[in-house]
Design a protein around this motif. Structure first.
Motif, PDB file in Angstrom:
ATOM      1  N   TRP A 250       0.853  -1.185   0.000  1.00 34.15           N
ATOM      2  CA  TRP A 250       0.000   0.000   0.000  1.00 34.15           C
ATOM      3  C   TRP A 250       0.890   1.237   0.000  1.00 34.15           C
ATOM      4  CZ3 TRP A 250       1.247  -3.002   4.078  1.00 34.15           C
ATOM      5  CH2 TRP A 250       1.751  -2.372   5.227  1.00 34.15           C
ATOM      6  N   LEU A 251       0.334   2.350  -0.450  1.00 35.23           N
ATOM      7  CA  LEU A 251       1.133   3.572  -0.537  1.00 35.23           C
ATOM      8  C   LEU A 251       1.154   4.295   0.795  1.00 35.23           C
ATOM      9  CD1 LEU A 251       0.129   4.992  -4.032  1.00 35.23           C
ATOM     10  CD2 LEU A 251       2.255   3.853  -3.396  1.00 35.23           C
ATOM     11  N   GLY A 252       2.337   4.746   1.196  1.00 34.33           N
ATOM     12  CA  GLY A 252       2.481   5.464   2.468  1.00 34.33           C
ATOM     13  C   GLY A 252       2.702   6.943   2.240  1.00 34.33           C
ATOM     14  N   ASP A 253       3.417   7.566   3.179  1.00 29.58           N
ATOM     15  CA  ASP A 253       3.627   9.011   3.123  1.00 29.58           C
ATOM     16  C   ASP A 253       4.782   9.376   2.177  1.00 29.58           C
ATOM     17  OD1 ASP A 253       5.142   7.577   4.881  1.00 29.58           O
ATOM     18  OD2 ASP A 253       5.690   9.326   6.076  1.00 29.58           O
ATOM     19  N   ALA A 254       4.736  10.618   1.691  1.00 31.77           N
ATOM     20  CA  ALA A 254       5.805  11.123   0.828  1.00 31.77           C
ATOM     21  C   ALA A 254       6.694  12.064   1.633  1.00 31.77           C
ATOM     22  CB  ALA A 254       5.190  11.869  -0.345  1.00 31.77           C
TER      23      ALA A 254
ATOM     24  N   ARG B 196      12.530  12.124  -0.717  1.00 30.42           N
ATOM     25  CA  ARG B 196      12.168  11.195  -1.796  1.00 30.42           C
ATOM     26  C   ARG B 196      11.605  11.942  -3.009  1.00 30.42           C
ATOM     27  NH1 ARG B 196      11.183   5.967  -0.678  1.00 30.42           N
ATOM     28  NH2 ARG B 196       9.429   5.924  -2.109  1.00 30.42           N
ATOM     29  N   GLY B 197      11.820  13.246  -3.055  1.00 32.86           N
ATOM     30  CA  GLY B 197      11.311  14.039  -4.179  1.00 32.86           C
ATOM     31  C   GLY B 197       9.798  14.128  -4.151  1.00 32.86           C
TER      32      GLY B 197
ATOM     33  N   HIS C 296       1.865   4.209 -12.968  1.00 35.26           N
ATOM     34  CA  HIS C 296       2.324   5.484 -12.402  1.00 35.26           C
ATOM     35  C   HIS C 296       2.677   5.397 -10.918  1.00 35.26           C
ATOM     36  CE1 HIS C 296       1.712   7.862 -15.975  1.00 35.26           C
ATOM     37  NE2 HIS C 296       0.582   7.203 -16.175  1.00 35.26           N
ATOM     38  N   GLN C 297       1.801   4.749 -10.117  1.00 35.15           N
ATOM     39  CA  GLN C 297       2.038   4.687  -8.673  1.00 35.15           C
ATOM     40  C   GLN C 297       3.303   3.915  -8.347  1.00 35.15           C
ATOM     41  OE1 GLN C 297      -1.454   3.081  -6.828  1.00 35.15           O
ATOM     42  NE2 GLN C 297      -2.449   5.075  -6.711  1.00 35.15           N
ATOM     43  N   GLN C 298       3.442   2.748  -8.975  1.00 41.56           N
ATOM     44  CA  GLN C 298       4.618   1.911  -8.727  1.00 41.56           C
ATOM     45  C   GLN C 298       5.883   2.630  -9.181  1.00 41.56           C
ATOM     46  OE1 GLN C 298       5.700  -0.545  -6.957  1.00 41.56           O
ATOM     47  NE2 GLN C 298       5.425  -2.441  -8.084  1.00 41.56           N
ATOM     48  N   SER C 299       5.797   3.304 -10.321  1.00 44.28           N
ATOM     49  CA  SER C 299       6.953   4.010 -10.858  1.00 44.28           C
ATOM     50  C   SER C 299       7.379   5.133  -9.915  1.00 44.28           C
ATOM     51  CB  SER C 299       6.600   4.584 -12.234  1.00 44.28           C
ATOM     52  OG  SER C 299       7.607   5.424 -12.680  1.00 44.28           O
ATOM     53  N   ALA C 300       6.396   5.884  -9.394  1.00 46.91           N
ATOM     54  CA  ALA C 300       6.715   6.986  -8.465  1.00 46.91           C
ATOM     55  C   ALA C 300       7.372   6.444  -7.197  1.00 46.91           C
ATOM     56  CB  ALA C 300       5.442   7.760  -8.127  1.00 46.91           C
ATOM     57  N   ALA C 301       6.843   5.324  -6.679  1.00 40.48           N
ATOM     58  CA  ALA C 301       7.406   4.735  -5.453  1.00 40.48           C
ATOM     59  C   ALA C 301       8.833   4.237  -5.694  1.00 40.48           C
ATOM     60  CB  ALA C 301       6.519   3.586  -4.985  1.00 40.48           C
ATOM     61  N   LEU C 302       9.056   3.604  -6.835  1.00 47.86           N
ATOM     62  CA  LEU C 302      10.405   3.085  -7.144  1.00 47.86           C
ATOM     63  C   LEU C 302      11.394   4.234  -7.328  1.00 47.86           C
ATOM     64  CD1 LEU C 302       9.440   0.211  -9.626  1.00 47.86           C
ATOM     65  CD2 LEU C 302      10.487  -0.075  -7.379  1.00 47.86           C
ATOM     66  N   MET C 303      10.971   5.287  -8.030  1.00 48.39           N
ATOM     67  CA  MET C 303      11.866   6.435  -8.212  1.00 48.39           C
ATOM     68  C   MET C 303      12.123   7.130  -6.886  1.00 48.39           C
ATOM     69  SD  MET C 303      12.828   6.309 -11.251  1.00 48.39           S
ATOM     70  CE  MET C 303      13.772   7.802 -11.378  1.00 48.39           C
TER      71      MET C 303
ATOM     72  N   LEU D 100      15.670   8.036  -5.363  1.00 47.48           N
ATOM     73  CA  LEU D 100      15.992   9.426  -5.008  1.00 47.48           C
ATOM     74  C   LEU D 100      16.408   9.538  -3.537  1.00 47.48           C
ATOM     75  CD1 LEU D 100      13.140  11.331  -6.885  1.00 47.48           C
ATOM     76  CD2 LEU D 100      15.595  11.542  -7.322  1.00 47.48           C
ATOM     77  N   GLU D 101      15.786   8.712  -2.690  1.00 45.07           N
ATOM     78  CA  GLU D 101      16.087   8.740  -1.256  1.00 45.07           C
ATOM     79  C   GLU D 101      17.570   8.433  -0.996  1.00 45.07           C
ATOM     80  OE1 GLU D 101      13.156   6.626   1.098  1.00 45.07           O
ATOM     81  OE2 GLU D 101      14.605   6.386   2.728  1.00 45.07           O
ATOM     82  N   GLN D 102      18.147   7.577  -1.829  1.00 48.01           N
ATOM     83  CA  GLN D 102      19.542   7.168  -1.615  1.00 48.01           C
ATOM     84  C   GLN D 102      20.520   7.862  -2.559  1.00 48.01           C
ATOM     85  OE1 GLN D 102      18.635   2.811  -1.796  1.00 48.01           O
ATOM     86  NE2 GLN D 102      19.771   2.826   0.121  1.00 48.01           N
ATOM     87  N   ARG D 103      20.003   8.701  -3.441  1.00 45.44           N
ATOM     88  CA  ARG D 103      20.867   9.322  -4.455  1.00 45.44           C
ATOM     89  C   ARG D 103      21.934  10.227  -3.813  1.00 45.44           C
ATOM     90  NH1 ARG D 103      19.201  12.260 -10.077  1.00 45.44           N
ATOM     91  NH2 ARG D 103      21.289  12.915 -10.612  1.00 45.44           N
TER      92      ARG D 103
END
Lengths: 111, 243
Positions: free
Chosen positions: A63-67, A71-72, B17-24, B28-31
């Protein structure tokens, strides 16, 4: 009788890492947990493929969590192990345990 | 230069889109701590992992449906004016395309792969046995039996709907390709007769026909993937319970 789902070595590592992390399990933390416990860090591509496959087999759910800004502004995809995943993991671990019985690999002179 | 926004868009073509945003977001978090080289290397790995099945599936489907249609046309020379045979031929071509694409992308256990595979086998057998009415009737009876079994299974019923819709798109793409190619040939040659001499004189005709054919098949694969995601993918029982 229904045949138990077979799990690969990496699938077991991922399921165990998710169980250890609890609510904090998502892509980055799962890879870090596996690296900390095994000394091998899986690539994001390998983890993505495995998580997708296990989600299709209903062994994990996401499931999707917080942004966060770090994380951009993109949401985390959290992952949890389902009952089917726990059962498959338990079966795999039981198989390992029965094969290990009598070998004394962990505490013997060869350890 | 490819920026992370473009990279996310590219990845979304294969994972949503959702999966792609989460993967990116994960990358980005570790970049910051791992650097740009790690970021792009990991992105390439992710893209390869997500894209190889759809791409290989598409190429295999194009090749197999082309070989199947060529073999079937050769085996039915002289009978092409029969409308039922032409329809069965299109069903076979569309079924082979979907069966191979779905088989590579989703696996042989997938409902769409199984329904399209059965459709491809039965329609091919029907065409090969077209000159033998008794054998053709037997194939028809088996096809009806298989269709009834599929109708009783929910996932296969949905897959049958997806296959029929995809086949219509495939047929429309084929008809559009034939019409557009005809218009182009007329534009280049001012005549509608096309032989090896004309093709040698204007090689662009072959490329235009191939481009239209691939465009039609690309649209078919896109529709097939969308319908599979919406109707055929098995729902997760845990998520149903959570609702």
């Amino acid at each position: 009788m229904k045949r138990p789902v077979a799990l690969g070595e990496f699938e077991q590592l991922v399921l165990l890492a998710i169980l250890r992390l609890g609510d904090e399990a998502y892509g980055v933390t799962i890879r870090e947990e596996i690296a900390a416990c095994t000394g091998r860090e899986p690539s994001p591509g390998a983890l993505y493929t495995t998580l997708t496959r296990m989600e299709e087999k209903h062994m994990v759910r996401s499931w999707l969590g917080d942004a966060t800004l770090k994380r951009g502004g993109k949401a985390k995809r959290h992952v949890a192990v389902t009952q089917a995943g726990r059962n498959a993991l338990l079966n795999a671990q039981r198989a390992y345990q029965s094969l290990l019985q009598g070998l004394d690999l962990l505490g013997g002179a060869d350890a | 230069m490819l920026r992370s926004f473009n990279a996310e868009w590219l990845l979304a073509r294969f994972v949503g889109h959702q999966q792609s945003a989460a993967l990116m977001g994960d990358l980005l978090e570790q970049r910051t701590e791992r650097g740009a080289w790690w970021f792009w290397r990991s992105f390439s790995g992710l893209l390869l992992a997500a894209a190889w099945r759809p791409l290989v599936g598409f190429i295999a489907a194009v090749v197999v449906s082309a070989v199947a249609s060529s073999r079937l046309m050769t085996s039915t020379i002289g009978m092409w004016s029969t409308a039922p045979l032409q329809t069965t031929m299109f069903v076979a071509m569309a079924s082979w395309f979907v069966a191979v694409y779905s088989g590579v992308r989703y696996g042989a256990r997938d409902a769409l792969s199984q329904v399209a595979g059965a459709g491809a086998m039965l329609s091919t057998m029907g065409i090969l046995l077209w000159r033998h009415p008794a054998a053709l009737l037997s194939v028809g009876a088996v096809a009806i039996g298989v269709a009834l079994v599929f109708i009783l299974l929910r996932s296969h019923r949905m897959a049958m709907g997806a296959l029929v819709t995809t086949s219509v798109i495939f047929l429309a793409g084929y008809a559009l390709m034939a019409y557009s190619s005809d218009v182009y040939v007329h534009h280049v040659l001012r005549i509608r007769l096309l032989g090896s001499a004309e093709l040698e004189q204007h090689p662009s005709i072959q490329y235009v026909i191939l481009a239209f054919l691939l465009l039609g098949e690309g649209v078919t694969a896109f529709v097939c993937a969308k319908l599979h995601h919406k109707f055929v993918k098995r729902p997760n029982p845990d998520l149903i319970m959570a609702r």
